[in-house]
Design a protein around this motif. Structure first.
Motif, PDB file in Angstrom:
ATOM      1  N   THR A   2       0.815  -1.388  -0.114  1.00  0.00           N
ATOM      2  CA  THR A   2      -0.262  -0.128   0.393  1.00  0.00           C
ATOM      3  C   THR A   2       0.507   1.169   0.061  1.00  0.00           C
ATOM      4  O   THR A   2       2.197   1.438   0.652  1.00  0.00           O
ATOM      5  CB  THR A   2      -0.913  -0.101   1.489  1.00  0.00           C
ATOM      6  OG1 THR A   2      -0.058   0.255   2.291  1.00  0.00           O
ATOM      7  CG2 THR A   2      -1.724  -1.316   1.106  1.00  0.00           C
ATOM      8  N   THR A  22      -5.159   4.218   1.694  1.00  0.00           N
ATOM      9  CA  THR A  22      -4.217   3.926   1.647  1.00  0.00           C
ATOM     10  C   THR A  22      -4.623   3.443  -0.050  1.00  0.00           C
ATOM     11  O   THR A  22      -5.750   3.467  -1.026  1.00  0.00           O
ATOM     12  CB  THR A  22      -4.550   1.915   2.157  1.00  0.00           C
ATOM     13  OG1 THR A  22      -4.196   2.756   3.322  1.00  0.00           O
ATOM     14  CG2 THR A  22      -3.541   1.762   1.256  1.00  0.00           C
ATOM     15  N   ASN A  23      -4.072   3.605  -0.580  1.00  0.00           N
ATOM     16  CA  ASN A  23      -4.340   3.686  -2.311  1.00  0.00           C
ATOM     17  C   ASN A  23      -3.470   2.541  -2.973  1.00  0.00           C
ATOM     18  O   ASN A  23      -2.010   2.769  -2.469  1.00  0.00           O
ATOM     19  CB  ASN A  23      -3.784   4.524  -2.906  1.00  0.00           C
ATOM     20  CG  ASN A  23      -4.090   5.094  -4.538  1.00  0.00           C
ATOM     21  OD1 ASN A  23      -4.575   4.044  -4.725  1.00  0.00           O
ATOM     22  ND2 ASN A  23      -2.525   5.142  -5.435  1.00  0.00           N
ATOM     23  N   VAL A  24      -4.115   1.613  -3.569  1.00  0.00           N
ATOM     24  CA  VAL A  24      -3.521   0.410  -4.185  1.00  0.00           C
ATOM     25  C   VAL A  24      -3.817   0.512  -5.373  1.00  0.00           C
ATOM     26  O   VAL A  24      -4.629   0.581  -5.650  1.00  0.00           O
ATOM     27  CB  VAL A  24      -3.939  -1.069  -3.176  1.00  0.00           C
ATOM     28  CG1 VAL A  24      -3.167  -1.917  -3.988  1.00  0.00           C
ATOM     29  CG2 VAL A  24      -3.434  -0.838  -1.621  1.00  0.00           C
ATOM     30  N   SER A  26      -3.520  -2.381  -9.634  1.00  0.00           N
ATOM     31  CA  SER A  26      -2.962  -3.095  -9.726  1.00  0.00           C
ATOM     32  C   SER A  26      -3.068  -3.228 -11.279  1.00  0.00           C
ATOM     33  O   SER A  26      -3.701  -2.752 -11.578  1.00  0.00           O
ATOM     34  CB  SER A  26      -4.167  -4.346  -9.022  1.00  0.00           C
ATOM     35  OG  SER A  26      -2.859  -5.293 -10.126  1.00  0.00           O
ATOM     36  N   TYR A 163      -6.025  -5.579  -2.885  1.00  0.00           N
ATOM     37  CA  TYR A 163      -5.808  -5.362  -1.204  1.00  0.00           C
ATOM     38  C   TYR A 163      -5.992  -6.930  -0.527  1.00  0.00           C
ATOM     39  O   TYR A 163      -7.139  -7.450  -0.987  1.00  0.00           O
ATOM     40  CB  TYR A 163      -6.628  -4.199  -1.075  1.00  0.00           C
ATOM     41  CG  TYR A 163      -6.289  -3.623   0.623  1.00  0.00           C
ATOM     42  CD1 TYR A 163      -5.478  -3.079   0.632  1.00  0.00           C
ATOM     43  CD2 TYR A 163      -7.568  -4.081   1.482  1.00  0.00           C
ATOM     44  CE1 TYR A 163      -5.049  -2.519   1.648  1.00  0.00           C
ATOM     45  CE2 TYR A 163      -7.283  -4.099   2.563  1.00  0.00           C
ATOM     46  CZ  TYR A 163      -6.312  -3.426   3.170  1.00  0.00           C
ATOM     47  OH  TYR A 163      -6.238  -2.799   4.898  1.00  0.00           O
ATOM     48  N   GLU A 164      -5.321  -6.820   0.920  1.00  0.00           N
ATOM     49  CA  GLU A 164      -5.956  -8.008   1.320  1.00  0.00           C
ATOM     50  C   GLU A 164      -4.484  -8.055   2.871  1.00  0.00           C
ATOM     51  O   GLU A 164      -4.006  -7.243   2.468  1.00  0.00           O
ATOM     52  CB  GLU A 164      -4.850  -9.217   0.351  1.00  0.00           C
ATOM     53  CG  GLU A 164      -5.794 -10.758   1.258  1.00  0.00           C
ATOM     54  CD  GLU A 164      -5.174 -11.952   1.008  1.00  0.00           C
ATOM     55  OE1 GLU A 164      -4.835 -12.028   0.254  1.00  0.00           O
ATOM     56  OE2 GLU A 164      -5.738 -13.026   1.426  1.00  0.00           O
ATOM     57  N   ASP A 165      -5.712  -8.411   3.918  1.00  0.00           N
ATOM     58  CA  ASP A 165      -4.853  -8.504   5.034  1.00  0.00           C
ATOM     59  C   ASP A 165      -6.084  -9.707   5.146  1.00  0.00           C
ATOM     60  O   ASP A 165      -7.160 -10.275   5.252  1.00  0.00           O
ATOM     61  CB  ASP A 165      -5.817  -6.754   6.162  1.00  0.00           C
ATOM     62  CG  ASP A 165      -6.832  -5.985   5.983  1.00  0.00           C
ATOM     63  OD1 ASP A 165      -7.959  -7.325   6.120  1.00  0.00           O
ATOM     64  OD2 ASP A 165      -6.674  -4.950   5.686  1.00  0.00           O
ATOM     65  N   HIS A 367     -12.156   0.471   7.495  1.00  0.00           N
ATOM     66  CA  HIS A 367     -11.465  -0.845   7.934  1.00  0.00           C
ATOM     67  C   HIS A 367     -12.144  -0.874   9.308  1.00  0.00           C
ATOM     68  O   HIS A 367     -12.590  -0.840  10.119  1.00  0.00           O
ATOM     69  CB  HIS A 367      -9.983  -0.845   7.818  1.00  0.00           C
ATOM     70  CG  HIS A 367      -9.859  -2.178   8.170  1.00  0.00           C
ATOM     71  ND1 HIS A 367      -9.083  -3.301   8.920  1.00  0.00           N
ATOM     72  CD2 HIS A 367      -9.056  -3.138   7.497  1.00  0.00           C
ATOM     73  CE1 HIS A 367      -8.512  -3.999   9.072  1.00  0.00           C
ATOM     74  NE2 HIS A 367      -8.906  -4.418   7.456  1.00  0.00           N
ATOM     75  N   ILE A 374      -9.192   3.383   4.145  1.00  0.00           N
ATOM     76  CA  ILE A 374      -8.556   2.276   2.942  1.00  0.00           C
ATOM     77  C   ILE A 374      -9.278   2.845   1.611  1.00  0.00           C
ATOM     78  O   ILE A 374     -10.612   3.457   1.587  1.00  0.00           O
ATOM     79  CB  ILE A 374      -8.959   1.299   3.140  1.00  0.00           C
ATOM     80  CG1 ILE A 374      -8.816   0.405   4.338  1.00  0.00           C
ATOM     81  CG2 ILE A 374      -8.256   0.870   1.933  1.00  0.00           C
ATOM     82  CD1 ILE A 374      -6.710   0.762   5.084  1.00  0.00           C
ATOM     83  N   VAL A 376      -8.851   2.244  -2.041  1.00  0.00           N
ATOM     84  CA  VAL A 376      -8.272   0.880  -3.611  1.00  0.00           C
ATOM     85  C   VAL A 376      -8.462   1.779  -4.784  1.00  0.00           C
ATOM     86  O   VAL A 376      -9.895   1.483  -4.842  1.00  0.00           O
ATOM     87  CB  VAL A 376      -8.756  -0.140  -3.190  1.00  0.00           C
ATOM     88  CG1 VAL A 376      -7.593  -1.126  -3.642  1.00  0.00           C
ATOM     89  CG2 VAL A 376      -7.948  -0.297  -1.513  1.00  0.00           C
TER      90      VAL A 376
END
Length: 398
Positions: A2, A22-24, A26, A163-165, A367, A374, A376
């Motif tokens: 991130t 948070t910028n994601v 792909s 994005y993953e947690d 989150h 967050i 994305v």
């Protein structure tokens, strides 16, 4: 993987409480959703997969992607729930339903209300009404069996995780993939893929999906990896603290579109064509925001669109309603997609574009575990990039 938020144009009203994101991004291709041929299945649908809407959410434009899949039979062992809680002094005076929501956090409020009513959740060994207040040392006992939510089969289909947690998953869905199995689309869906790559999702409704988009719309989908996370994210969607931004190519000039920055028009199912939605006074509230309007030429624009609500095919229906349809939309666009002044190459590019030029490029949420804001994002896919290039060729944007 991130980074700090990029400078995407976001409207303050739709990014409420999301100042630091948070910028994601792909490069991997997304997973798509349902098809216009299936009942309830046709467009830019994006709505919370709430228990109250299960029937209308399951069959929205589903069609299969390709699958060289190895199918694995899902586990069919039911989960037995048997939990006892003794009321503490600081919990005395609470209603049964309120206390149950605080202590049985793995389950939704709707589930708990049902268990109170049917006797699965007892108060001092007896069935009570939800509003009954508890006393210190009272006993709540929950005894029930959780069956699997579906018989959907895992399939080895590639998915693009951006994005993953431990609690949340965001997938970039490509054009042509259905989100959830439905009539005529039992395999090749995003749910089938999720169950293969994340077998633990099988105990969650819709494999953890929080919302969804149409088969021929590309872009981001939010998924909870635990029941509390899924329920919290669905609640955020209802109270509008989740925001979803789209980019689309439309037939319309900048000045005309600027007169429709906020489209507030209720949407319901078409009375005669049941696979279509339409603006109608008896429909459900629907509000769409045109956040940014970029001219590609004199008669076509790239829009940045924000959803305040999430009705079936909302963006497509609203833009068609104001007479500026999305390019490639065979259901709601029609001949109005072709405007004056096109070159032959531009006319061919529009006529041959195989799907609605609509992409869910930004997703923001709080989150469910950490409380962090967050965001994305994912770039528009190559087919839309090519369309944009053809339409803007030789045009100087001031």
């Amino acid at each position: 993987m991130t980074n700090n938020i990029s400078n995407n144009p976001m409207n303050d009203t739709t990014k409420n409480n999301h100042a630091d994101k948070t910028n994601v991004t792909s490069d991997i291709e997304p997973l798509v959703q349902e098809s216009a041929a299936a009942d309830d299945n046709c467009g830019d649908y994006d709505e919370s997969l709430d228990d109250d809407h299960n029937d209308e959410l399951l069959d929205d434009e589903d069609e299969a992607l390709d699958n060289d899949d190895e199918q694995v039979a899902p586990q069919s062992i039911p989960e037995i729930i048997n939990i006892t809680h003794t009321v503490a002094d600081n919990e005395a005076g609470l209603r049964i339903d309120k206390l149950a929501a605080l202590i049985f956090t793995d389950f939704s409020r709707a589930q708990l209300q049902g268990w109170i009513t049917d006797g699965s959740l007892l108060h001092n060994g007896e069935i009570q009404k939800s509003k009954q207040r508890v006393k210190a040392d009272d006993v709540l006992h929950l005894s029930t069996t959780l069956q699997q939510h579906s018989e959907d089969m895992p399939e080895n289909i590639a998915i693009d995780v951006v994005y993953e947690d431990d609690a949340v998953l965001v997938i970039d869905k490509p054009v042509g993939m259905v989100v959830h199995p439905g009539a005529g689309n039992q395999t090749g869906t995003l749910v089938n893929a999720l169950l293969y790559h994340y077998p633990q999702q099988h105990h969650l409704p819709r494999a953890g999906l929080v919302h969804r988009i149409d088969k021929d719309t590309s872009g981001l989908l939010l998924i909870g990896k635990t029941k509390p996370a899924q329920m919290a994210l669905m609640e955020q969607l209802k109270d509008k603290s989740v925001y979803r931004h789209y980019q689309c190519v439309v037939a319309g000039d900048q000045a005309a579109l600027a007169r429709h920055r906020r489209i507030d028009a209720p949407i319901g199912r078409h009375r005669n064509q049941r696979t279509k939605m339409t603006v109608m006074t008896a429909g459900r509230d629907a509000v769409t925001h045109l956040l940014d309007i970029t001219p590609l030429n004199d008669n076509y624009c790239l829009l940045d669109v924000g959803l305040e609500t999430g009705r079936t095919h909302q963006i497509r229906v609203h833009l068609s309603h104001i007479t500026y349809p999305i390019v490639g939309d065979r259901v709601y666009g029609g001949r109005r997609q072709l405007r004056a002044g096109l070159t032959e190459a531009q006319r061919q590019a529009i006529g041959s574009f195989p799907r609605q030029a609509l992409h869910a490029y930004a997703l923001g949420f709080v989150h469910p575990t950490t409380g962090e804001d967050i965001e994305v994002t994912t770039p528009v896919p190559e087919d839309m990039q090519q369309l944009i290039a053809v339409l803007s060729e030789g045009y100087d944007v001031e």
